[in-house]
Scaffold this motif. Structure first.
Motif, PDB file in Angstrom:
ATOM      1  N   GLU A 135       0.780  -1.168   0.164  1.00 16.33           N
ATOM      2  CA  GLU A 135       0.143   0.116  -0.065  1.00 16.33           C
ATOM      3  C   GLU A 135       1.006   1.203  -0.271  1.00 16.33           C
ATOM      4  O   GLU A 135       0.506   2.186  -0.647  1.00 16.33           O
ATOM      5  CB  GLU A 135      -0.982   0.053   1.458  1.00 16.33           C
TER       6      GLU A 135
ATOM      7  N   GLU B 127       0.487   4.478  -2.481  1.00 15.98           N
ATOM      8  CA  GLU B 127       0.368   5.607  -2.187  1.00 15.98           C
ATOM      9  C   GLU B 127       1.566   6.626  -2.722  1.00 15.98           C
ATOM     10  O   GLU B 127       1.251   7.750  -3.111  1.00 15.98           O
ATOM     11  CB  GLU B 127       0.141   5.830  -0.706  1.00 15.98           C
TER      12      GLU B 127
ATOM     13  N   ASP C  59       0.591   7.828  -6.085  1.00 19.42           N
ATOM     14  CA  ASP C  59      -0.658   8.672  -6.326  1.00 19.42           C
ATOM     15  C   ASP C  59      -1.697   7.877  -6.556  1.00 19.42           C
ATOM     16  O   ASP C  59      -2.767   7.964  -7.370  1.00 19.42           O
ATOM     17  CB  ASP C  59      -0.546   9.854  -7.027  1.00 19.42           C
TER      18      ASP C  59
ATOM     19  N   THR D  66      -6.023   4.244  -3.009  1.00 18.02           N
ATOM     20  CA  THR D  66      -5.909   3.062  -2.414  1.00 18.02           C
ATOM     21  C   THR D  66      -7.277   2.616  -1.409  1.00 18.02           C
ATOM     22  O   THR D  66      -7.383   1.728  -0.898  1.00 18.02           O
ATOM     23  CB  THR D  66      -4.820   2.942  -1.289  1.00 18.02           C
TER      24      THR D  66
END
Length: 317
Positions: free
Chosen positions: A49, A53, A56, A59
């Motif tokens: 994750e 992130e 960009d 999520t």
């Protein structure tokens, strides 16, 4: 047997043992991975994750964490699968997957010019994703009444670098089933195993004496006889949530996914169970006949007003 022959036999046996060491086809494993294009380092996919992130990636509607795959079943790129085979839990690796194996080589013939009238007005802009005659593509340019559309995969022609770590070998049957469903559908579904007694039609087998009498009496082939018997079936139950019933992958490949679940868990059948939760709703029908819910007396009065005999109605129902 000579000492040389014994030594050769021992070496052959050792060699065979080495070949089956580590993870093999049919094993369920959980892996963490991140895949990027080699040339421009674009993120292709990841189970991390934080990596998503940092790129960009939205999520909120995605689940991250190790993914379950079955070796030998084509659930990942073949070259990555080959690299994992023979390794152990905790091992990691980096594999460069060639474009032809990943998302295909770029094909100039897949860049076509079409009438812009085939494209919905809201999608008529460079970069817009369109579906024409069943093929999905991206608009490159629109000039006059013509649009140039690239029907190649967006990553066609790109080699992919695939970094992975083997997190765990999965041996529990319920975890195997859950892992397969998550891999195919991206859904965390409630599942459980049960042994059910069900009725099944089985062919009645004649004994040899009966077969001989039948052949003597009548040369015509008789219709096979069946009987209904009760048998035990081990079932994998899957709760039919709205997310499952509306899942496009499930709607298109239900039979294939179900067969894989049967093959890999050893159950006899899959049962999709729908649960209807009343959510506090009573049996009354608010608003019926212009008012709120009706009690038993109100129903009888309404039937009398409509000249309907309650006993006759009950018999018909």
């Amino acid at each position: 047997m000579s000492n040389d022959s014994e030594a050769e036999s021992a070496e052959t046996a050792d060699s065979e043992e080495e070949e089956v060491d580590g993870l093999q086809d049919g094993d369920f494993v959980k892996i963490d991975y991140t895949a990027r294009t080699v040339e421009d380092d674009r993120l292709v996919d990841t189970t991390d994750e934080e990596v998503a992130e940092a790129e960009d990636v939205d999520t909120e509607e995605q689940d991250f964490g190790p993914r379950t795959i079955v070796l030998g079943e084509g659930h990942i790129f073949p070259s990555v699968e080959d690299d994992i085979t023979g390794k152990e839990v905790g091992d990691s690796g980096t594999v460069t997957v060639p474009a032809a194996e990943a998302f295909g080589e770029f094909d100039e013939d897949q860049v076509r010019t079409i009438s812009k009238d085939k494209i919905p007005e809201d999608d008529r802009y460079p970069g817009g994703q369109v579906r024409i005659d069943g093929d999905e593509g991206f608009i490159e340019t629109i000039i006059g009444g013509r649009a140039r559309v690239d029907f190649n995969h967006p990553l066609a022609g790109d080699d992919v670098e695939y970094e992975y770590e083997i997190v765990e070998e999965v041996t529990d049957r319920e975890e195997k089933a859950s892992g397969l469903l998550d891999m195919f559908l991206g859904l965390d579904l409630e599942i459980w195993f049960e042994t059910d007694t069900v009725e099944e039609e089985q062919l009645v087998e004649e004994d040899e004496d009966e077969e001989a009498e039948s052949d003597d009496e009548d040369e015509e082939e008789s219709e096979p006889e069946y009987e209904t018997v009760e048998v035990e079936k081990e079932s994998l139950y899957i709760e039919a949530t709205p997310q499952l019933t509306m899942n496009q992958q499930w709607m298109m490949q239900k039979q294939q996914i179900g067969q894989q679940l049967i093959d890999f868990t050893g159950v006899d059948r899959i049962v999709i169970q729908e649960v209807i939760d009343g959510g506090g709703m009573g049996m009354g029908m608010p608003g019926m006949m212009g008012g709120g819910g009706m009690g038993g007396g109100d129903i009888e009065e309404a039937l009398e007003d409509a000249d309907i005999d309650a006993e006759d109605l009950a018999e018909e129902l």
